[in-house]
Design a protein around this motif. Structure first.
Motif, PDB file in Angstrom:
ATOM      1  N   TYR A   1       0.835  -1.198   0.000  1.00  0.00           N
ATOM      2  CA  TYR A   1       0.000   0.000   0.000  1.00  0.00           C
ATOM      3  C   TYR A   1       0.872   1.251   0.000  1.00  0.00           C
ATOM      4  CZ  TYR A   1      -3.472   3.480   1.255  1.00  0.00           C
ATOM      5  OH  TYR A   1      -4.260   4.599   1.250  1.00  0.00           O
ATOM      6  N   MET A   2       2.004   1.190   0.724  1.00  0.00           N
ATOM      7  CA  MET A   2       2.904   2.344   0.756  1.00  0.00           C
ATOM      8  C   MET A   2       3.483   2.609  -0.639  1.00  0.00           C
ATOM      9  SD  MET A   2       3.856   2.214   4.556  1.00  0.00           S
ATOM     10  CE  MET A   2       5.480   1.591   4.724  1.00  0.00           C
ATOM     11  N   ILE A   3       3.837   1.547  -1.352  1.00  0.00           N
ATOM     12  CA  ILE A   3       4.338   1.714  -2.726  1.00  0.00           C
ATOM     13  C   ILE A   3       3.243   2.338  -3.596  1.00  0.00           C
ATOM     14  CG2 ILE A   3       5.281   0.515  -4.749  1.00  0.00           C
ATOM     15  CD1 ILE A   3       6.284  -1.661  -2.843  1.00  0.00           C
ATOM     16  N   TYR A   4       2.014   1.850  -3.405  1.00  0.00           N
ATOM     17  CA  TYR A   4       0.864   2.356  -4.162  1.00  0.00           C
ATOM     18  C   TYR A   4       0.671   3.851  -3.913  1.00  0.00           C
ATOM     19  CZ  TYR A   4      -4.018   2.680  -5.705  1.00  0.00           C
ATOM     20  OH  TYR A   4      -5.187   3.039  -6.330  1.00  0.00           O
ATOM     21  N   ARG A   5       0.750   4.249  -2.619  1.00  0.00           N
ATOM     22  CA  ARG A   5       0.610   5.662  -2.256  1.00  0.00           C
ATOM     23  C   ARG A   5       1.707   6.498  -2.905  1.00  0.00           C
ATOM     24  NH1 ARG A   5      -1.531   7.110   2.879  1.00  0.00           N
ATOM     25  NH2 ARG A   5      -0.318   9.024   2.613  1.00  0.00           N
ATOM     26  N   ALA A   6       2.942   5.965  -2.889  1.00  0.00           N
ATOM     27  CA  ALA A   6       4.065   6.697  -3.466  1.00  0.00           C
ATOM     28  C   ALA A   6       3.833   6.937  -4.961  1.00  0.00           C
ATOM     29  CB  ALA A   6       5.357   5.930  -3.247  1.00  0.00           C
ATOM     30  N   ILE A   7       3.252   5.941  -5.631  1.00  0.00           N
ATOM     31  CA  ILE A   7       2.956   6.103  -7.061  1.00  0.00           C
ATOM     32  C   ILE A   7       1.893   7.174  -7.278  1.00  0.00           C
ATOM     33  CG2 ILE A   7       1.898   4.936  -9.042  1.00  0.00           C
ATOM     34  CD1 ILE A   7       3.446   2.469  -8.322  1.00  0.00           C
TER      35      ILE A   7
END
Lengths: 163, 217
Positions: free
Chosen positions: B179-185
């Motif tokens: 989810y953190m990677i998703y948010r960063a994107i």
């Protein structure tokens, strides 16, 4: 139908696929493509070579060709589903790559995908949507490999296309 | 479950996937390639959402001992194999799913890619029959076998057994990381949009769609 007129948001499509995939995981196993493709290769080789295939140990020890392997039918299902969907949405027509360079890239790419899948025992779908969600150590190794590979591939792609 | 039942369920699942992927034009290759080359994350986001859902779903069922996780020893062959696959998929411009889906749409290039995937697999079967590496699943023990560059078998279930913590806990942690990677994107996309709005020439650069090359574009 409206569904076959507009492009679907891939997030919605993947949410639906994921929910179905969880059911599949409980019943037989997670979505995968490479295993079915290997079995089809074995069946095709058996049809062409006949009993000579028994001289190749791989097809005895790792993948004895059989039609009763469920993973084959996922691939055939995808082909069928996509065909029906394309026909309904009037998107079915023969598309032939125009340039020789495309044919060469597709040929080399296809060969590399086939070899890679067999070397790793997994395809890209089992990497991202099978092993990694199961927290399998192999999933993390494979994700590292595929990202590194895609990066190198992109550099080559850039060079060839000059983008 | 009977073999016929398994095959039937797999076919129904595959058909649903075929329709959904055809309609959404999702492509795993594009998810990686477009993020690397074109800073476009349409497919990457979908892939991450799917991984989050599956992580929670799979580890959830695995904590109560249900489901059919893949079971074989892993090793350096996963890293090398998927590295080769990764280069190949960008060159062909398609992954295993999109070759089937695009073949169903009448894409001759995709059929050609499939044919050569099969040829590649057959060539590998010949090579394997000479050196027998990576080890056949029948000879796997689940323990590290460093001579064969194998690390053994480990997944959420083995973690649960060893640490006596339910697999779902690890699953939720992994989903959180995803989810953190998703948010960063999402943040990156907003930034790209903002800079595009301030400089119209740059907007053309960002909005420039990938060139029509390969099977997925």
């Amino acid at each position: 139908m409206e569904f076959f007129k507009k492009t679907l948001d891939p997030v919605i499509a993947l949410v639906a696929i994921s929910i179905l995939d969880i059911f599949l995981f409980v019943i037989v196993g997670a979505w995968t493509v490479g295993g079915g493709e290997t079995m089809m290769t074995g069946l095709a080789a058996k049809a062409i070579l006949g009993s000579d295939i028994e001289k190749i140990p791989f097809w005895n020890l790792v993948f004895p060709p059989t039609f009763g392997y469920w993973k084959i039918y996922i691939s055939l299902g995808m082909l069928f589903g996509a065909f029906v969907s394309a026909v309904i949405s009037k998107e079915f027509y023969l598309r032939v790559p125009k340039h020789l360079s495309e044919w060469v890239m597709i040929t080399i790419g296809g060969l590399m995908m086939g070899i890679g899948i067999r070397l790793a025992f997994v395809c890209n779908i089992s990497t991202f949507l099978g092993l990694t969600p199961q927290m399998n150590l192999g999933g993390y190794l494979a994700v590292t490999g595929i990202i590194a590979g895609a990066w190198v591939g992109s550099l080559i792609y850039k060079k060839v296309l000059g983008v | 479950m009977s073999v016929l039942g398994e095959c039937l369920i797999a076919f129904v699942f595959g058909s649903c996937v075929g329709v959904l992927v055809q309609r959404s034009r999702f492509c795993n290759t594009a998810a990686l390639r477009d993020a690397i080359l074109f800073k476009s994350y349409r497919n990457t986001k979908a892939l991450l959402v799917s991984m989050m859902i599956l992580t929670v779903g799979f580890t959830g069922f695995m904590s109560i001992g249900e489901g059919h996780p893949m079971h074989f020893d892993v090793g350096l062959n996963q890293l090398i194999g998927l590295f080769i696959f990764g280069i190949g998929m960008v060159l062909a411009g398609a992954c295993t799913v999109s070759t089937w889906v695009k073949a169903g749409e009448g894409n001759v290039g995709a059929m050609w890619a499939l044919l050569f995937t099969f040829v590649g697999m057959f060539l590998f079967s010949l090579a394997w029959s000479v050196n027998y590496w990576p080890p056949a699943p029948a000879s796997m023990t689940g323990e590290p076998n460093l001579q064969a560059l194998q690390f053994g078998f480990a997944n959420a279930s083995t973690l649960q057994e060893k640490l006596k913590i339910p697999a779902i806990v690890f699953g939720l942690i992994q989903a959180g990381v995803l989810y953190m990677i998703y948010r960063a994107i999402l943040r990156r996309e907003r930034r790209l949009l903002k800079s595009a709005a301030s400089a119209s020439t740059e907007a053309e650069v960002i909005k420039k769609s990938p060139p029509a090359m390969g099977i997925c574009h």
